[in-house]
Motif scaffolding. Structure first.
Motif, PDB file in Angstrom:
ATOM      1  N   UNK A  13     -49.955 -42.841   4.380  1.00 22.03           N
ATOM      2  CA  UNK A  13     -48.653 -42.482   3.817  1.00 22.03           C
ATOM      3  C   UNK A  13     -47.486 -42.698   4.760  1.00 22.03           C
ATOM      4  N   UNK A  14     -47.723 -42.678   6.097  1.00 19.57           N
ATOM      5  CA  UNK A  14     -46.576 -42.695   6.996  1.00 19.57           C
ATOM      6  C   UNK A  14     -45.675 -41.520   6.659  1.00 19.57           C
ATOM      7  N   UNK A  15     -44.372 -41.741   6.685  1.00 20.63           N
ATOM      8  CA  UNK A  15     -43.447 -40.657   6.344  1.00 20.63           C
ATOM      9  C   UNK A  15     -43.346 -40.462   4.836  1.00 20.63           C
ATOM     10  N   UNK A  16     -43.880 -41.420   4.055  1.00 21.37           N
ATOM     11  CA  UNK A  16     -43.958 -41.220   2.610  1.00 21.37           C
ATOM     12  C   UNK A  16     -42.851 -41.859   1.799  1.00 21.37           C
ATOM     13  N   UNK A  17     -42.413 -43.053   2.163  1.00 18.04           N
ATOM     14  CA  UNK A  17     -41.379 -43.729   1.387  1.00 18.04           C
ATOM     15  C   UNK A  17     -41.821 -44.049  -0.026  1.00 18.04           C
ATOM     16  N   UNK A  18     -43.016 -44.617  -0.165  1.00 22.68           N
ATOM     17  CA  UNK A  18     -43.523 -44.992  -1.485  1.00 22.68           C
ATOM     18  C   UNK A  18     -43.715 -43.764  -2.363  1.00 22.68           C
ATOM     19  N   UNK A  19     -44.364 -42.728  -1.807  1.00 21.59           N
ATOM     20  CA  UNK A  19     -44.629 -41.537  -2.612  1.00 21.59           C
ATOM     21  C   UNK A  19     -43.352 -40.750  -2.900  1.00 21.59           C
ATOM     22  N   UNK A  20     -42.347 -40.825  -2.017  1.00 19.09           N
ATOM     23  CA  UNK A  20     -41.069 -40.168  -2.329  1.00 19.09           C
ATOM     24  C   UNK A  20     -40.435 -40.831  -3.557  1.00 19.09           C
ATOM     25  N   UNK A  21     -40.571 -42.146  -3.662  1.00 21.42           N
ATOM     26  CA  UNK A  21     -40.077 -42.830  -4.847  1.00 21.42           C
ATOM     27  C   UNK A  21     -40.767 -42.366  -6.104  1.00 21.42           C
ATOM     28  N   UNK A  22     -42.098 -42.205  -6.031  1.00 19.07           N
ATOM     29  CA  UNK A  22     -42.848 -41.702  -7.180  1.00 19.07           C
ATOM     30  C   UNK A  22     -42.460 -40.257  -7.492  1.00 19.07           C
ATOM     31  N   UNK A  23     -42.253 -39.450  -6.458  1.00 19.38           N
ATOM     32  CA  UNK A  23     -41.830 -38.070  -6.662  1.00 19.38           C
ATOM     33  C   UNK A  23     -40.498 -38.016  -7.395  1.00 19.38           C
ATOM     34  N   UNK A  24     -39.558 -38.873  -6.977  1.00 19.83           N
ATOM     35  CA  UNK A  24     -38.240 -38.904  -7.612  1.00 19.83           C
ATOM     36  C   UNK A  24     -38.327 -39.419  -9.051  1.00 19.83           C
ATOM     37  N   UNK A  25     -39.414 -40.135  -9.365  1.00 20.53           N
ATOM     38  CA  UNK A  25     -39.622 -40.629 -10.734  1.00 20.53           C
ATOM     39  C   UNK A  25     -40.377 -39.618 -11.596  1.00 20.53           C
ATOM     40  N   UNK A  26     -40.638 -38.428 -11.038  1.00 13.85           N
ATOM     41  CA  UNK A  26     -41.234 -37.367 -11.837  1.00 13.85           C
ATOM     42  C   UNK A  26     -42.714 -37.146 -11.653  1.00 13.85           C
ATOM     43  N   UNK A  27     -43.259 -37.561 -10.514  1.00 12.47           N
ATOM     44  CA  UNK A  27     -44.671 -37.348 -10.205  1.00 12.47           C
ATOM     45  C   UNK A  27     -44.810 -36.153  -9.266  1.00 12.47           C
ATOM     46  N   UNK A  28     -45.979 -35.538  -9.262  1.00 16.56           N
ATOM     47  CA  UNK A  28     -46.297 -34.471  -8.307  1.00 16.56           C
ATOM     48  C   UNK A  28     -47.179 -35.052  -7.205  1.00 16.56           C
ATOM     49  N   UNK A  29     -46.640 -35.081  -6.012  1.00 17.75           N
ATOM     50  CA  UNK A  29     -47.402 -35.600  -4.876  1.00 17.75           C
ATOM     51  C   UNK A  29     -48.250 -34.456  -4.327  1.00 17.75           C
ATOM     52  N   UNK A  30     -49.558 -34.611  -4.402  1.00 16.43           N
ATOM     53  CA  UNK A  30     -50.469 -33.562  -3.953  1.00 16.43           C
ATOM     54  C   UNK A  30     -50.732 -33.624  -2.460  1.00 16.43           C
ATOM     55  N   UNK A  31     -50.848 -34.859  -1.943  1.00 11.01           N
ATOM     56  CA  UNK A  31     -51.429 -35.020  -0.617  1.00 11.01           C
ATOM     57  C   UNK A  31     -51.005 -36.358  -0.020  1.00 11.01           C
ATOM     58  N   UNK A  32     -50.722 -36.342   1.275  1.00  3.65           N
ATOM     59  CA  UNK A  32     -50.523 -37.581   2.020  1.00  3.65           C
ATOM     60  C   UNK A  32     -51.453 -37.598   3.215  1.00  3.65           C
ATOM     61  N   UNK A  33     -52.068 -38.746   3.497  1.00  8.48           N
ATOM     62  CA  UNK A  33     -53.015 -38.861   4.612  1.00  8.48           C
ATOM     63  C   UNK A  33     -52.533 -39.936   5.578  1.00  8.48           C
ATOM     64  N   UNK A  34     -52.514 -39.585   6.851  1.00  3.85           N
ATOM     65  CA  UNK A  34     -52.164 -40.536   7.899  1.00  3.85           C
ATOM     66  C   UNK A  34     -52.712 -39.965   9.211  1.00  3.85           C
ATOM     67  N   UNK A  35     -52.551 -40.725  10.304  1.00  4.22           N
ATOM     68  CA  UNK A  35     -53.004 -40.204  11.599  1.00  4.22           C
ATOM     69  C   UNK A  35     -51.874 -40.139  12.612  1.00  4.22           C
ATOM     70  N   UNK A  36     -50.611 -40.212  12.130  1.00  4.07           N
ATOM     71  CA  UNK A  36     -49.450 -40.095  13.009  1.00  4.07           C
ATOM     72  C   UNK A  36     -48.772 -38.753  12.749  1.00  4.07           C
TER      73      UNK A  36
END
Length: 358
Positions: A13-36
């Protein structure tokens, strides 16, 4: 009509640019996985209570941990950008290439969670690697799990991002439909420009700013209004102190120019493709990279701030980045522009519910 939000897990996920876009489109982000850790701190702070998991995606047991952290909820969508350089199609695939294992972790997660859809993003070069055979091999992995897979390279300015950036998206649907990618919303004559994106942010002529500050002027474009919509304060808008020598070299580069415009003997220490590049206020910016030494403000003799780069990546101003400045620049540069995720998310929603659920 249901008010249920589709649920998302963001791998790599990194900082979550892609999932933030999905969140703003009305999705519920449950979880992000990364090692940073720093990127995960940013992810956790900007995704409405989503869990940030510091996980080793080389390990098979990680998937069970993901399920537990997602409270064993149904997962409608898995998204991610795994490294896919680990393909060798000259014979057998290189099974010992760690990057290949990372890609397999996304395949395994899709196999485990059986989401209604997945989105895999990567560099456009993946589409032509080994004459397209690498992409075909990836698609086959997901097709073997029962997904109908389609792919397309999206050009960020077409979707309102003020930056020249191309990304390959591979989308699979479990219900047998073929995903049709969102149509472009802009054309070259009305692309969002660097000036549209950052002209309202103060200039650092008299100071270097601070991690948290206030706006010093009103928004000057529709894009700036969009970026500022949910923000009370301005985060991560901190200047960089340059030496007089560096300032002098930058001053020789015209708007929209680069190292090729420098006089003989000036800036010779760094003369490669992207070196000493100045943005043009009437054009989208060059591709934001993970450093901050090659590109310069279209008007001022300095590098852009983290916030300016974030604006050019379409991160809204309420998205705050954590870690030191080098880490912040890296998070911004590594991210998928949230606006790309937003338009993909809106389009994908049309496929995620059956008629009875809409």
């Amino acid at each position: 009509m249901t008010n249920k939000k589709p649920t998302v897990i963001d791998m790599f996920c990194g900082c979550g640019g892609l999932s933030r876009g999905f969140m703003d489109a009305g999705y519920e982000v449950l979880l992000g996985i990364d090692n940073n850790k720093d990127a995960l701190d940013s992810f956790k702070a900007n995704h409405d209570g989503a869990t940030a998991m510091n996980g080793n995606l080389f390990e098979g047991s990680t998937i069970l941990q993901m399920a537990s952290l997602a409270n064993n909820r149904q997962v409608d969508l898995i998204i991610g950008g795994p490294p896919c350089q680990g393909f060798s199609l000259t014979g057998k695939r290189e099974e010992d290439d760690e990057r290949n294992t990372l890609f397999k972790s996304m395949v395994n997660a899709v196999a485990f969670f059986q989401p209604k859809a997945f989105v895999l993003e990567n560099v456009p070069g993946l589409a032509t690697l080994y004459n397209g055979k690498a992409k075909d091999a990836i698609i086959k992995e997901f097709a073997d799990l029962g997904y109908t897979v389609n792919d397309q390279i999206l050009y960020a300015p077409d979707y309102g991002v003020p930056q020249i950036r191309k990304r390959l998206f591979i989308v699979g649907l479990l219900n047998g439909e073929k995903f049709e990618f969102p149509e472009r919303i802009l054309t070259p004559k009305n692309y969002i420009t660097s000036g549209d994106a950052i002209s309202d942010l103060h200039d650092f002529i008299d100071d270097l700013g601070s991690e948290v500050s206030t706006y010093e002027s009103a928004p000057q474009s529709k894009y700036q209004k969009l970026m500022r919509k949910n923000a009370t304060y301005l985060f991560n808008h901190v200047g960089t102190k340059h030496t007089e020598l560096v300032i002098d070299v930058i001053s020789h580069v015209p708007e929209g120019g680069n190292h090729k415009d420098l006089p003989a003997g000036v800036g010779d220490s760094r003369k490669f493709n992207e070196a000493w590049t100045r943005y043009h206020r009437n054009k989208p910016s060059k591709t934001i990279d993970t450093g901050h030494r090659n590109h310069f403000h279209y008007q001022f003799n300095r590098v852009p701030s983290v916030r300016e780069n974030a604006r050019l990546q379409s991160f809204p101003d309420d998205f705050r980045f954590y870690g030191n400045k080098t880490q912040q620049y890296r998070q911004v540069g590594n991210a998928v522009p949230p606006l790309l995720g937003y338009h993909l998310g809106l389009q994908l929603k049309k496929y995620l519910y059956s008629d009875g659920e809409k």
